[in-house]
Design an enzyme around this catalytic site. Sequence first.
Site, mmCIF file in Angstrom:
data_model
loop_
_atom_site.group_PDB
_atom_site.id
_atom_site.type_symbol
_atom_site.label_atom_id
_atom_site.label_comp_id
_atom_site.label_asym_id
_atom_site.label_seq_id
_atom_site.Cartn_x
_atom_site.Cartn_y
_atom_site.Cartn_z
ATOM 1 N N ASP A 180 0.820 -1.219 0.000
ATOM 2 C CA ASP A 180 0.000 0.000 0.000
ATOM 3 C C ASP A 180 0.854 1.270 0.000
ATOM 4 O O ASP A 180 2.089 1.204 -0.043
ATOM 5 C CB ASP A 180 -0.953 -0.055 1.211
ATOM 6 C CG ASP A 180 -2.323 0.534 0.911
ATOM 7 O OD1 ASP A 180 -2.437 1.351 -0.011
ATOM 8 O OD2 ASP A 180 -3.290 0.187 1.631
ATOM 9 N N ASP A 235 -9.400 3.731 -3.928
ATOM 10 C CA ASP A 235 -10.161 2.548 -3.502
ATOM 11 C C ASP A 235 -11.565 2.512 -4.109
ATOM 12 O O ASP A 235 -12.246 3.538 -4.187
ATOM 13 C CB ASP A 235 -10.334 2.538 -1.980
ATOM 14 C CG ASP A 235 -9.064 2.115 -1.263
ATOM 15 O OD1 ASP A 235 -8.032 1.914 -1.931
ATOM 16 O OD2 ASP A 235 -9.116 1.999 -0.023
#
Length: 424
Positions: A180, A235
């Site tokens: 991430d 996202d």
Amino acid sequence: MATVYLAILYLFQISVMVTARTLPVHPYLLTSQLQKPISNIFDTSKYGILQLDNGVARTPQMGWNSWNFFACNINETVIKETADALVSTGLAALGYDYVNIDDCWSQWARNSQGQLVPDAKTFPSGIKALADYVHGKGLKLGIYSDAGIFTCQVRPGSLYHENDDADLFASWDIDYLKYDNCFNLGIKPQERYPPMRDALNATGRTIFYSICEWGVDDPALWAGKVGNSWRTTDDINDTWASMTTIADLNDKWAAYAGPGGWNDPDMLEVGNGGMSYQEYRAHFSIWALMKAPLLIGCDVRNMTAETFEILSNAEVIAVDQDSLGVQGRQVLVSGTDGCHQVWAGPLSKNRVVVALWNRCSKVANITAEWSALGLESSTRVSVRDLWKHEVVSVSKVASIGTKVEAHACEMFILTPQTVSSSEI
Ligand SMILES: *[C@@H]1O[C@H](CO)[C@@H](O)[C@H](O)[C@H]1NC(C)=O
Ligand SMILES: *[C@@H]1O[C@H](CO)[C@@H](O)[C@H](O)[C@H]1NC(C)=O
Ligand SMILES: *[C@@H]1O[C@H](CO)[C@@H](O)[C@H](O)[C@H]1NC(C)=O
Ligand SMILES: *[C@@H]1O[C@H](CO)[C@@H](O)[C@H](O)[C@H]1NC(C)=O
Ligand SMILES: *[C@@H]1O[C@H](CO)[C@@H](O)[C@H](O)[C@H]1NC(C)=O
């Protein structure tokens, strides 16, 4: 017709524009698997295959990830039960083989040796035991870290700990790393992501490297040499607005995907309740057409029959996993706000996949002429409907069209009829 012509002209211009930044051409192109009429429409000039030659991602990854349904509410029980459910439902046999733990698996701090430590309350048996369990089911285990000083949920990140953390993951027999982008100190991703690639490689273990940089620095332009997939967007969330926005953003980078490295428009929301059956079907169809990772994001221990029907559609999965590995794309838009859409892409054996996607809120007839699909107008095809699971026409020429319900997506494979020698 004029619209079709303009669309082709437009696509042609795009392909001319991007040809300026050419990556190595893959041998597949030299074997002329890509037919000429198709390559004019579907720009594959960046088909930079196997740049990161680590033995995985020949087709997009499939499996499950904990985040979309469970977020931080995970533990070893739920991961094991998910592995059990993937097998018992038959999803594992359809190719969903990665069981990926997302954020929140680790303690708030490293131990005195500087190592990451699994949360003692939620993963008391440790990650190695979980990997053994998952491997025992014939599946693979994925883990999560961050190219920053903390993960997004403020667990320790792997920036400046790449070698130690990669060694630890390999010692646990981990098969996949999602990496991430939180708390990244403002350092360019082109500097933060390669060290983990090298650290994973140095372990000698085959580990799928999934870059989650959110599309911030246009990773399609550089990540093919770094990871096996790269997120192209922020996202996803469980809404029609999010899903359609992300599909369009990911589409922009179609030319850069290929075996070894894929654009990643984020994990599936199918089965999480925020979209209708038709919307989830469209989500799954378009993700497969775009050669996206198919990572289930619902609770597979408790799926409805409709959710299972979508996720287990072997014909749609086969589009995603097709050996040619060319990302399909939006080829035609019409109607109010361009909401009548045709998406298409080439498949192996000269076949073409076509999705007629109605993004309007009213039922519509959507038609695609062969020219919009990269086919000669005289080409005769058989048409298979991937949701009805039947051949709907054995001999079709010129165009394909059908009624499409609001927010629905009808999906077909066109197989050109082989010309017999007497016809030549
Ligand atoms: C490490 O990288 C080399 C060079 O790309 C590659 O041949 C090898 O398979 C990689 N090893 C692993 C374990 O990923
Ligand atoms: C594990 O997580 C699941 C899903 O959040 C939860 O339902 C369950 O109660 C948890 N089990 C334990 C032992 O904490
Ligand atoms: C979901 O995504 C859409 C589109 O990107 C965005 O407008 C919306 O704010 C997001 N919703 C949530 C709850 O994050
Ligand atoms: C299973 O899913 C349904 C919704 O589809 C939900 O109402 C129910 O609480 C879930 N059961 C469990 C055990 O999670
Ligand atoms: C779709 O086409 C059929 C057959 O030509 C026609 O009867 C119908 O009215 C059309 N529907 C829409 C919504 O345009």
